[in-house]
Write a protein that holds these residues in place. Structure first.
Motif, mmCIF file in Angstrom:
data_model
loop_
_atom_site.group_PDB
_atom_site.id
_atom_site.type_symbol
_atom_site.label_atom_id
_atom_site.label_comp_id
_atom_site.label_asym_id
_atom_site.label_seq_id
_atom_site.Cartn_x
_atom_site.Cartn_y
_atom_site.Cartn_z
ATOM 1 N N ARG A 221 0.832 -1.205 0.000
ATOM 2 C CA ARG A 221 0.000 0.000 0.000
ATOM 3 C C ARG A 221 0.866 1.254 0.000
ATOM 4 O O ARG A 221 0.629 2.207 -0.747
ATOM 5 N N ARG A 222 1.910 1.250 0.824
ATOM 6 C CA ARG A 222 2.785 2.413 0.938
ATOM 7 C C ARG A 222 3.515 2.696 -0.381
ATOM 8 O O ARG A 222 3.717 3.850 -0.763
ATOM 9 N N ALA A 223 3.903 1.620 -1.067
ATOM 10 C CA ALA A 223 4.639 1.786 -2.330
ATOM 11 C C ALA A 223 3.708 1.999 -3.517
ATOM 12 O O ALA A 223 4.173 2.330 -4.623
ATOM 13 N N GLY A 224 2.407 1.801 -3.325
ATOM 14 C CA GLY A 224 1.455 1.999 -4.417
ATOM 15 C C GLY A 224 1.560 0.962 -5.512
ATOM 16 O O GLY A 224 1.266 1.244 -6.682
ATOM 17 N N VAL A 225 1.972 -0.251 -5.152
ATOM 18 C CA VAL A 225 2.117 -1.308 -6.162
ATOM 19 C C VAL A 225 0.878 -2.191 -6.161
ATOM 20 O O VAL A 225 0.225 -2.356 -5.125
ATOM 21 N N PRO A 226 0.530 -2.718 -7.346
ATOM 22 C CA PRO A 226 1.323 -2.682 -8.579
ATOM 23 C C PRO A 226 1.069 -1.473 -9.482
ATOM 24 O O PRO A 226 1.716 -1.355 -10.519
ATOM 25 N N GLU A 227 0.136 -0.589 -9.143
ATOM 26 C CA GLU A 227 -0.188 0.515 -10.042
ATOM 27 C C GLU A 227 1.030 1.376 -10.352
ATOM 28 O O GLU A 227 1.226 1.820 -11.490
ATOM 29 N N ALA A 228 1.882 1.587 -9.354
ATOM 30 C CA ALA A 228 3.047 2.449 -9.559
ATOM 31 C C ALA A 228 4.046 1.867 -10.554
ATOM 32 O O ALA A 228 4.874 2.594 -11.103
ATOM 33 N N ILE A 229 3.973 0.565 -10.806
ATOM 34 C CA ILE A 229 4.921 -0.079 -11.719
ATOM 35 C C ILE A 229 4.174 -0.761 -12.873
ATOM 36 O O ILE A 229 4.687 -1.704 -13.467
ATOM 37 N N ARG A 230 2.975 -0.292 -13.181
ATOM 38 C CA ARG A 230 2.084 -0.986 -14.111
ATOM 39 C C ARG A 230 2.692 -1.172 -15.500
ATOM 40 O O ARG A 230 2.296 -2.051 -16.252
ATOM 41 N N HIS A 231 3.680 -0.336 -15.847
ATOM 42 C CA HIS A 231 4.315 -0.373 -17.160
ATOM 43 C C HIS A 231 5.466 -1.363 -17.228
ATOM 44 O O HIS A 231 5.962 -1.661 -18.306
#
Length: 393
Positions: A221-231
């Motif tokens: 949650r803190r790192a925002g994954v997987p959305e933050a690395i979706r590419h």
């Protein structure tokens, strides 16, 4: 001194530096640390993205269903638009073998900007979070786990205070090509991301092995994954980087009780596996590609070339320096061969293997510029997303 001798001296110095200053990457003793079992076992959700994996599931999914875990655990298999009956087979395996609770779902095609695997992981994590698990185990559909695998992963994470614990599954090395190329794949990965540095607080080195990643839910949650690395095509390294950048403590090592069941019997199979992401590893940067080619040539190809050329020309100094560099190269490869239970006679062949990897890397760049990019199971990612953050190194 001849030009060739200078080149061989540079290669020898490079190997001395790699031997002593690159995190002792060549050692294979970084294994899952033993830990005292926690008084209260946290709940775990196992997320398995699967696209056309019916052939793998009888070995991989049944091993997950049979996990001997003292706490609450359930499995979320995300059928990523398979055409081979992956979802139906998963349900049938659960009906016949029982074990941990299993949910099978399908997310639909990934939106623009998402890789297929990460879209499936996003879908699985969203389903898993409704149960409020303490940890997420992200594991591929071709990975088989011993019955105590989950138990040991969680005990190590809890005991060491890790937000991410990842083990690099032992890849299959049975066919002639697998035996030649697979150990070197892990050897090269460990050289890029020395495991000791990955686990060190304050180090910028971050990596994970995507086949088996235990991730604390709060860290995700803190790192925002997987959305933050979706590419990300190299999603495991990107995941570890995102967790580490947001203050997470991570660990990576070699597996003892986790194995890949996917076969790569022919050279073409292994070639495609490496080429689909090699240029992405270089951030699609042509200057990095040129530097990599020259670096591989200097480090791996110059020693045998110098030895044979020096011997043929009667140049003892060049032959001696080149031979010393080749010897260091060979010695650093022996521990990985022992880990994979392969003959030590493969070690002197490392220059040949490196030449193959060099060709695979160049081919990866050619595929990218021809618009075929990272292709996997019917999907192609020809270009990086413009707003994507660079992979963490």
């Amino acid at each position: 001194m001849t030009v060739l001798l200078w080149i061989c001296v540079a290669s020898l110095l490079a190997w001395l530096w790699l031997l002593l200053c690159q995190g002792f990457f060549w050692r294979t003793d970084v294994r899952l640390p033993p830990a005292k079992e926690p008084a209260r076992w946290p709940s775990v959700a196992v997320v398995v993205p699967a696209r056309d994996e019916a052939e793998m599931l009888p070995a991989s999914l049944t091993s997950l269903l049979a996990q001997d875990y003292p706490g609450r655990a359930e499995i979320f298999l995300v059928d990523d638009n398979s055409t081979d009956g992956t979802g139906e087979l998963a349900r049938e395996l659960h009906r016949t073998t029982g074990g941990l609770p299993l949910t099978v779902s399908t997310p639909g095609e990934p939106p623009e900007g998402w890789t297929g695997k990460l879209w499936a992981v996003q879908h699985g994590m969203a389903l898993a979070r409704t149960g409020g698990p303490g940890y997420l185990l992200l594991t591929d559909a071709d990975i088989a786990h011993e019955p105590d695998s989950l138990r040991r992963l969680v005990a190590s994470a809890e005991g060491g205070g890790y937000d991410l614990v990842s083990v690099m599954a032992r890849l299959r090395a049975r066919s002639a090509w697998e035996r030649l190329i697979v150990p070197a794949f892990v050897y090269f990965f460990a050289k890029l991301y020395p495991f000791r540095r990955v686990g060190r607080k304050g180090s910028r080195t971050a990596a994970a092995a995507g086949g088996c990643v235990l991730l604390r839910t709060e860290a995700a949650r803190r790192a925002g994954v997987p959305e933050a690395i979706r590419h990300a095509v190299i999603d495991d390294v990107a995941l570890a980087g995102a967790v580490k950048r947001t203050g997470g403590h991570i660990w990576l090592g070699l597996a003892e009780r986790v194995e890949s069941v996917r076969p790569y019997p022919r050279l073409g199979d292994l070639w495609r596996m490496v080429a689909r992401s090699a240029y992405a590893q270089l951030r699609h940067n042509p200057l990095l590609l040129v530097g990599t080619v020259f670096g591989l040539a200097l480090v791996y190809l110059a020693p045998p070339a110098g030895l044979f050329a020096g011997w043929a020309a009667g140049d003892g100094a060049t032959a001696a320096v080149a031979g010393a560099a080749w010897l260091l190269m060979t010695l650093t490869y022996l521990p990985m061969l022992r880990y994979y239970r392969q003959s030590p006679w493969f070690a002197p062949l490392l220059p040949v293997i490196a030449l193959l990897y060099l060709a695979m890397t160049v081919d990866s760049a050619v595929r990218h510029y021809r618009g075929r990019g990272a292709a996997w199971k019917g999907r192609t990612y020809p270009k990086p997303v413009p707003d994507a953050a660079p992979e963490h190194r």
